[in-house]
Design a protein around this motif. Structure first.
Motif, PDB file in Angstrom:
ATOM      1  N   GLY A  98      68.495 -31.349  18.435  1.00 27.08           N
ATOM      2  CA  GLY A  98      68.298 -31.899  17.095  1.00 27.08           C
ATOM      3  C   GLY A  98      66.908 -31.632  16.547  1.00 27.08           C
ATOM      4  O   GLY A  98      66.264 -32.498  15.969  1.00 27.08           O
ATOM      5  N   GLY A  99      66.435 -30.397  16.697  1.00 29.98           N
ATOM      6  CA  GLY A  99      65.061 -30.063  16.305  1.00 29.98           C
ATOM      7  C   GLY A  99      64.818 -30.017  14.801  1.00 29.98           C
ATOM      8  O   GLY A  99      63.707 -30.255  14.354  1.00 29.98           O
ATOM      9  N   TYR A 100      65.858 -29.730  14.018  1.00 29.66           N
ATOM     10  CA  TYR A 100      65.672 -29.650  12.559  1.00 29.66           C
ATOM     11  C   TYR A 100      65.718 -31.069  11.988  1.00 29.66           C
ATOM     12  O   TYR A 100      66.624 -31.426  11.222  1.00 29.66           O
ATOM     13  CB  TYR A 100      66.783 -28.849  11.894  1.00 29.66           C
ATOM     14  N   ALA A 101      64.769 -31.892  12.352  1.00 29.18           N
ATOM     15  CA  ALA A 101      64.814 -33.311  11.979  1.00 29.18           C
ATOM     16  C   ALA A 101      63.411 -33.902  12.024  1.00 29.18           C
ATOM     17  O   ALA A 101      62.483 -33.283  12.548  1.00 29.18           O
ATOM     18  CB  ALA A 101      65.730 -34.069  12.939  1.00 29.18           C
ATOM     19  N   GLU A 102      63.282 -35.104  11.493  1.00 38.58           N
ATOM     20  CA  GLU A 102      61.953 -35.735  11.470  1.00 38.58           C
ATOM     21  C   GLU A 102      61.521 -36.223  12.854  1.00 38.58           C
ATOM     22  O   GLU A 102      60.311 -36.328  13.112  1.00 38.58           O
ATOM     23  CB  GLU A 102      61.963 -36.898  10.476  1.00 38.58           C
TER      24      GLU A 102
END
Ligand SMILES: NC(=O)c1ccc[n+]([C@@H]2O[C@H](COP(=O)([O-])OP(=O)(O)OC[C@H]3O[C@@H](n4cnc5c(N)ncnc54)[C@H](OP(=O)(O)O)[C@@H]3O)[C@@H](O)[C@H]2O)c1
Length: 312
Positions: A98-102
């Motif tokens: 879930g790297g594309y996240a805050e």
């Protein structure tokens, strides 16, 4: 928290910004407030329903393995990091990170301290490509001083880092790239460049000890013509490795595939190289989270020099 959500597999426009629950660190995990997230070809393959899609779990999912940012919470038992530390890593691969996240939560030892020599964008560009190059050259091929190493797609995300890592190991490094990229590769330390467009590399090069193949297909098979009898072809595009191994075995040569693994210690080595000025991380372009689809389109074009990064 904001994240780029994947609710069905498909073309880049299936990616959209949405809300996901804030993750909480379990014992031995850290939570990272993500400043930047690297984009890799495997992200695109996974988004399209190939790549690591079987291991994502139920959709919706959040893509992305490469992250850099600041530790924002620590679970019980974490001894390497404290809140406020800048870190970078490629956690959980091949599971969903879930790297594309805050925010991302993952085992602390899958991260390393971000050195001052790298900003967040460079640090987010480094882990997956850098670990791939490191594990292929150091752990698998065990490159030693004076060996001749051929790197295909030397100007790409993995390739430009592999060139510099191979140089740091004392190898004579040859790379394939289109002509416009040869000067840059020379600046990174490449000893010899071949323009693969119009030149058959196997006809112009002397034998090599190690081939790092980032293309696959006939490039892998033709590379066997150059391999010394005790040499090794490391074929990175996973789908191509089986054919390369079969072709090598038919000729009494050695070839192998490899899949990159999270590795905090190897990240420390990469950070040391960056600190010593021996590893430059090239970033082709950055995009905001809301333009993740454009980042994937650019990656799928297959022509980038260095890396593509999302800023969060
Ligand atoms: N097994 C693993 O664990 C693992 C890990 C990382 C990556 N990979 C795989 O390795 C591959 C490369 O990844 P990457 O991140 O380095 O990709 P990338 O950054 O997208 O590679 C782009 C580069 O490829 C070059 N290129 C394209 N066709 C070429 C050819 N025929 N000969 C030489 N260079 C060529 C382009 O240079 P020009 O513009 O000069 O053509 C461009 O600079 C992908 O398939 C990826 O999925 C596997």
């Amino acid at each position: 928290m904001r994240a780029v959500v994947l609710d069905r597999f498909g073309e880049p426009d299936v990616l959209s910004v949405g809300q996901r629950p804030m993750p909480r660190p379990l014992p031995t995990e850290i939570r990272v407030k993500v400043a930047a997230a690297g984009v890799n070809p495997i992200d695109c393959k996974t988004r399209a329903g190939q790549g690591m899609s079987p291991f994502l779990g139920d959709l919706p999912a959040v893509l992305g393995w490469d992250v850099a940012g600041v530790v924002d919470a620590v679970g019980v038992g974490v001894s390497r990091f404290a809140v406020g530390d800048p870190v970078f890593g490629m956690p959980w691969f091949p599971r969903q990170a879930g790297g594309y996240a805050e925010y991302v939560t993952a085992p602390s030892r899958q991260f390393a301290a971000r050195p001052p020599a790298l900003n967040d964008i460079q640090a987010a560009a480094l882990p997956l490509a850098g670990l791939t190059a490191w594990q292929a050259l150091v752990d698998v091929a065990k490159v030693t001083e004076g060996q001749r190493v051929l790197i295909h797609a030397a100007a790409g995300g993995v390739g430009h880092l592999a060139v510099q890592i191979a140089k740091s190991l004392g190898a004579y490094v040859i790379g394939t790239a289109s002509a416009a990229k040869h000067r840059l590769l020379g600046d990174l330390g490449l000893d010899e460049a071949v323009n693969y467009q119009g030149t058959r590399f196997e006809q112009v090069l002397d034998p090599v000890d190690v081939v790092l193949d980032l293309i696959g297909g006939d490039v892998a098979v033709r590379s066997l013509d150059l391999l010394r009898p005790d040499g090794l072809l490391v074929c990175l595009p996973s789908k191509a490795a089986a054919d390369a191994i079969t072709a090598a075995e038919e000729r009494g040569l050695r070839a192998t595939g490899m899949i990159v693994e999270p590795d905090g210690h190897a990240l420390d080595k990469l950070a040391d190289l960056a600190t010593d000025g021996a590893l430059r991380v090239l970033v082709a372009e950055t995009f905001g989270l809301d333009r993740a689809a454009d980042a994937h389109r650019l990656s799928e074009g297959g022509r980038t020099t260095g890396k593509i990064v999302l800023t969060v």
